[in-house]
Design an enzyme around this catalytic site. Structure first.
Site, PDB file in Angstrom:
ATOM      1  CG  ASP A  91      12.465   6.591   1.552  1.00 43.14           C
ATOM      2  OD1 ASP A  91      12.766   5.540   2.147  1.00 43.14           O
ATOM      3  OD2 ASP A  91      11.352   6.771   1.007  1.00 43.14           O
ATOM      4  CB  THR A  98       3.998   5.413   2.655  1.00 44.92           C
ATOM      5  OG1 THR A  98       3.735   6.631   1.955  1.00 44.92           O
ATOM      6  CG2 THR A  98       3.173   4.298   2.071  1.00 44.92           C
TER       7      THR A  98
END
Length: 452
Positions: A207, A230
């Site tokens: 990602d 995150t």
């Protein structure tokens, strides 16, 4: 996410949202990969008519297939402690300097290499290892392969030769047969038979690789990037890996990017600490907490956000207090002060990573592009600008989805010849907010307080 890309057009729209997280079962922490696949199929069907599908996800985790192509067990979450002590055992077989010279990868306890070594007893039954996006692509198309940007995060990939490091795998007891054929981002994997033959494209399947495609940097800018979610992935885009002793000592990683680039970065613990804090408090009202935190004194308490204590799930406020006591600081009192401590500590980690990347690579940084969900966090963006001493350009928020769409669009015939063209389209179509450094807090003193 459903996206559209074309001349002067680049949009993404949420189609379906569903929970994802580690599932504790017995002694292990797993991913519900079958649930993720079910929801992936449902989301693609809800999106309507599509020209292509591309999947990106987090790195390092994988599924093992037997010789019939059947999954041998649920993938284990990288936050599971099964690799405790494994890096030291690998170092006894392959010295850290040699491992870094081949793979260029940051030493993190959950790297794929360490995970595979930790389950050596199960590998005899396995025929292939597929990282999470490659596993989902396989189920969609029946085609086995590994996309390079994510393969480069495994610590089993030769970052200079751009091939699997077979001899390294053999030395640590990992059968090279597990490593599937490599694919470049932009390769059409095949048709999705369950979905009316929609072409499936191997995008930047890590990602962060997709997010960096959508960093809206000018071709002439001296820029750094932070993909903030995150994790915070903070660093520079380079044409070749940086494998110096200084890079090794600073624990920087050299991961593959789209179009042969290198993501020279450090993994910073990121907003995980904040999200776990909210979970501990059962507090959903993050905007109110951030407003209160912004009114709290800056740098009253800071911690090393990358300390191992903050990696597993759990009671982050208690861990923050313990870290403050251990460094001779008064723990934050009240929820606003705790949130301020987390944000300031994360901005301080951004400062250390960006300054180190610039120093090691010999490059200057005049602006930082902060993309991903963290771009919504105004306090984090302003604190990062203050800590680093350069402007922060925040956005786009959905950078990973946009980068995914851009690589798909090019693979399917859109005129986007290079990263410069893709980024120009991002600048033209996406909202970007600028944060100027204020210089009102002594970030150097805060850094010295923790690290000397």
């Amino acid at each position: 996410m459903a996206g559209t890309a074309g001349p002067s057009t680049l949009t993404v729209e949420e189609v379906r949202r569903f929970p994802n997280g580690g599932v504790r079962a017995g002694p292990a922490l797993y991913w519900d990969i079958l649930g993720l696949y079910r929801e992936t199929l449902a989301g693609i069907r809800e999106a309507g008519r599509l020209d292509g599908v591309g999947i990106d996800s987090w790195a390092v985790d994988y599924g093992l297939l037997d010789d019939r192509g059947a999954l041998l067990g649920n993938p284990v979450c990288y936050r599971d402690p099964r690799t405790d002590g494994v890096p030291a055992s690998v170092s006894a077989l392959v010295p850290d300097r040699e491992l870094y010279d081949v793979t260029g990868l940051q030493q993190l306890p959950f790297n794929t290499l360490y995970q595979l070594v930790s389950e050596a007893g199960r590998l005899d039954a396995a025929s292939t290892m597929l990282l999470i996006p490659d596993l989902l692509n396989y189920w969609l198309t029946g085609s086995i392969g590994a996309e390079r940007t994510n393969a480069s995060t495994t610590q089993l990939y030769d970052v200079r030769a751009r091939t699997w490091a077979d001899s390294l795998a053999s030395r640590v007891g990992i059968p090279p047969r597990l490593l599937p054929p490599l694919r470049d981002p932009g390769t059409v994997v095949g048709p999705a038979d369950e979905l009316s033959g929609i072409p499936v494209v191997a995008v930047g399947s890590h990602d962060t690789a997709s997010a960096v495609v959508a960093v809206p940097a000018s071709p002439t800018a001296n820029f750094a990037y932070i993909s903030a979610g995150t994790w915070s992935l903070a660093g520079l885009e380079l044409p070749a890996p940086e494998l110096s002793d200084e890079a090794l000592a600073a624990n920087f990683t050299n991961e593959g990017g789209v179009d042969g680039t290198i993501r020279f970065l450090r993994n910073v613990m990121g907003l995980w600490v904040l999200s776990e804090t909210l979970r501990t408090w059962s507090t959903p009202d993050l905007p109110a907490l951030l407003r209160a935190a912004a009114a709290s004194p800056a740098l009253a308490a800071v911690v090393d956000i990358d300390a191992p204590a903050f990696l597993p799930p759990g009671d982050m406020p208690s861990r923050l207090s313990a870290a403050c006591v251990a460094t001779g600081q008064r723990p934050p009192s009240g929820r606003a002060a705790v949130v301020r401590c987390i944000v300031d500590s994360l901005a301080l980690a951004h400062r250390r990573a960006i300054h180190a990347a610039a120093r090691i690579s010999g490059r200057s940084v005049d602006v930082i592009h902060l993309v991903g969900g963290g771009a919504r966090n105004e306090l984090l963006c302003q604190s990062t600008a203050d800590a680093c001493g350069v402007p922060v350009l925040a956005g786009p928020v959905e950078a990973a989805a946009l980068g995914n769409v851009l690589v798909q669009a090019r693979a399917l015939g859109e005129d986007l010849p290079d990263l410069a063209a893709m980024r120009a389209l991002v600048r033209e179509t996406q909202e970007i907010r600028r944060y100027e450094p204020s210089g009102t807090a002594d970030w150097a003193a805060a850094e010295a307080r923790l690290f000397g």
